[in-house]
Design a protein around this motif. Structure first.
Motif, PDB file in Angstrom:
ATOM      1  N   ARG A  51       8.904   5.017  -2.293  1.00  0.00           N
ATOM      2  CA  ARG A  51       9.634   5.462  -2.924  1.00  0.00           C
ATOM      3  C   ARG A  51       9.710   6.387  -2.467  1.00  0.00           C
ATOM      4  N   CYS A  52       9.107   7.314  -2.063  1.00  0.00           N
ATOM      5  CA  CYS A  52       8.533   8.870  -1.523  1.00  0.00           C
ATOM      6  C   CYS A  52       8.727   9.938  -2.255  1.00  0.00           C
ATOM      7  N   GLN A  53       8.369   9.626  -3.528  1.00  0.00           N
ATOM      8  CA  GLN A  53       8.033  11.112  -4.366  1.00  0.00           C
ATOM      9  C   GLN A  53       7.459  12.361  -3.530  1.00  0.00           C
ATOM     10  N   GLY A  54       6.977  12.484  -1.917  1.00  0.00           N
ATOM     11  CA  GLY A  54       6.666  13.222  -1.741  1.00  0.00           C
ATOM     12  C   GLY A  54       8.371  14.230  -0.877  1.00  0.00           C
ATOM     13  N   LEU A  55       8.543  13.733  -1.171  1.00  0.00           N
ATOM     14  CA  LEU A  55      10.536  13.949  -0.078  1.00  0.00           C
ATOM     15  C   LEU A  55      10.294  15.319  -1.986  1.00  0.00           C
ATOM     16  N   LEU A  56      10.525  14.582  -3.260  1.00  0.00           N
ATOM     17  CA  LEU A  56      11.160  15.118  -4.295  1.00  0.00           C
ATOM     18  C   LEU A  56      10.348  16.436  -4.285  1.00  0.00           C
ATOM     19  N   GLU A 105      11.597  -2.447  -2.583  1.00  0.00           N
ATOM     20  CA  GLU A 105      11.052  -0.717  -2.366  1.00  0.00           C
ATOM     21  C   GLU A 105      10.924  -0.475  -1.540  1.00  0.00           C
ATOM     22  N   PHE A 106      10.893  -1.276  -0.541  1.00  0.00           N
ATOM     23  CA  PHE A 106      10.122  -1.531   1.252  1.00  0.00           C
ATOM     24  C   PHE A 106      10.780  -2.280   1.741  1.00  0.00           C
ATOM     25  N   GLY A 107      12.314  -1.928   1.731  1.00  0.00           N
ATOM     26  CA  GLY A 107      13.134  -1.738   2.305  1.00  0.00           C
ATOM     27  C   GLY A 107      13.655  -3.532   2.551  1.00  0.00           C
ATOM     28  N   ASN A 108      14.673  -4.089   3.441  1.00  0.00           N
ATOM     29  CA  ASN A 108      15.152  -5.605   3.144  1.00  0.00           C
ATOM     30  C   ASN A 108      14.175  -6.354   4.419  1.00  0.00           C
ATOM     31  N   MET A 109      12.744  -6.979   3.587  1.00  0.00           N
ATOM     32  CA  MET A 109      11.613  -7.452   4.741  1.00  0.00           C
ATOM     33  C   MET A 109      12.031  -8.604   4.237  1.00  0.00           C
ATOM     34  N   LEU A 154       3.712  -7.174  -2.072  1.00  0.00           N
ATOM     35  CA  LEU A 154       3.336  -6.835  -2.864  1.00  0.00           C
ATOM     36  C   LEU A 154       3.376  -5.004  -3.408  1.00  0.00           C
ATOM     37  N   ASN A 155       3.928  -4.748  -4.890  1.00  0.00           N
ATOM     38  CA  ASN A 155       3.704  -3.316  -4.376  1.00  0.00           C
ATOM     39  C   ASN A 155       3.542  -2.742  -6.186  1.00  0.00           C
TER      40      ASN A 155
END
Ligand code: MRU
Length: 328
Positions: free
Chosen positions: A189-194, A287-291, A296-297
């Protein structure tokens, strides 16, 4: 610059919608129990302390709509499983409101939600001071900026104010201590960008890294200290936090890098004996995009107490084997 990620306005709650950040700063008004539950579930508000405060206000909104207390508690408890602050806040709300006549219950709910929010603000301000002492000690005699690694987002966005893991960093920066923060991206989810966005608002020097770069940087001696938040701390000091925290703790132990967890005591679950008993949230494959592949998340992992140098709380700094000394 820090904003209010949650505030009360004319009988409603206004949140900063974190799903839109860092591209856009959009505030959203929550008017009902369902609004509050959906905001938590969709992670428009996120981070353990902020989830707790939003749930508390969610009960107040639900009672104001005429919903029974039991329905408010059930609906909010079902939103996200790992952060214990949610259940801690709901228990406080239940205790404050149970047995009261409707009008008194509505007033008591707003008062208790405000108290929970205010306590979080105050606790994090104290965490900032305790954590600052640790950062000052680590920075002494370095002759270069103190290099701190964090994971996910445990800043003011994730709390009512100040943040937990980022609070001491803001305090150090404000005091003129030279700091640099390694911000790991925090897939998926890339909370690091927050975190990067937050740090940029306050001009704190930082660099975004891929999650997998953490081990290399520690091996190269480019990390003085790891500082993360927590979603639930078991009685024995095991810590559930954002997935990827455990790998950082392993790398830190391997390279002799101190590993600190900053959290208010509302994040400690003394009824949970150890980390294996902590429920781990699994989130959707989208959350991984349209794969077009099985996914497993798990959203959190558990870092064993033995890998943790200390807990920075509003009650002071504790090594894992002294958590039991914290007043409940
Ligand atoms: O899934 P999230 O973004 O709610 O997870 C947040 C974290 O793991 C934080 O590190 C933790 O809640 C502490 S926030 C002060």
């Amino acid at each position: 610059m820090q904003y209010a990620p949650i505030r009360e306005e004319d009988g409603a709650i206004v949140i900063l919608d974190q799903t839109k950040l860092p591209r856009e700063m959009a505030f959203r008004r929550l008017r009902t129990l369902q609004d509050a539950a959906e905001a938590i579930r969709r992670m428009e508000v996120r981070g353990a302390p902020l989830i707790g405060a939003t749930a508390a206000f969610g009960v107040a909104l639900g009672l104001a709509e005429g919903k029974p207390l039991a329905e408010c508690l059930r609906t909010l408890a079902a939103t996200r499983p790992t952060a214990v602050n949610l259940h801690w806040a709901l228990t406080r709300m239940e205790n404050a409101v149970s047995g009261l006549a409707p009008e008194a219950a509505r007033a008591a709910a707003w008062a208790q939600a405000r108290a929970i929010a205010e306590e979080d603000r105050r606790a994090n301000a104290v965490i900032a001071r305790h954590g600052l002492e640790i950062l000052l000690r680590q920075a002494r005699g370095l002759g270069r900026p103190l290099s701190i690694m964090t994971h996910c987002n445990a800043g003011w966005l994730a709390t009512v104010a100040h943040g937990t893991a980022l609070a001491p960093i803001y305090a150090a920066h404000a005091k003129g201590v030279q700091v640099h923060v390694w911000v790991s991206e925090t897939r998926p989810r890339c909370q690091g960008l927050l975190t990067a966005w937050e740090l940029a608002q306050s001009q704190v020097p930082h660099t975004l890294i891929a999650d997998n770069a953490a081990g290399l940087l520690m091996m190269q001696g480019r990390v003085d200290l790891v500082l993360v938040g927590a979603d639930r701390i078991a009685a024995n000091g095991d810590v559930a936090n954002k997935i990827g925290t455990y790998l950082k703790a392993l790398a830190a132990a391997a390279h002799g890098v101190p590993f600190y967890v900053a959290a208010p005591t509302s994040t400690i679950d003394f009824s949970c004996a150890h980390g294996r008993a902590i429920p781990i949230e699994e989130r959707g494959a989208e959350e991984f995009g349209n794969m077009q592949t099985p996914v497993l998340n798990p959203a959190f992992d558990v870092t064993p107490a033995r890998l943790i140098t200390g807990f920075i709380t509003e009650q002071g700094v504790f090594p894992p084997d002294r958590l039991a000394e914290i007043p409940r």
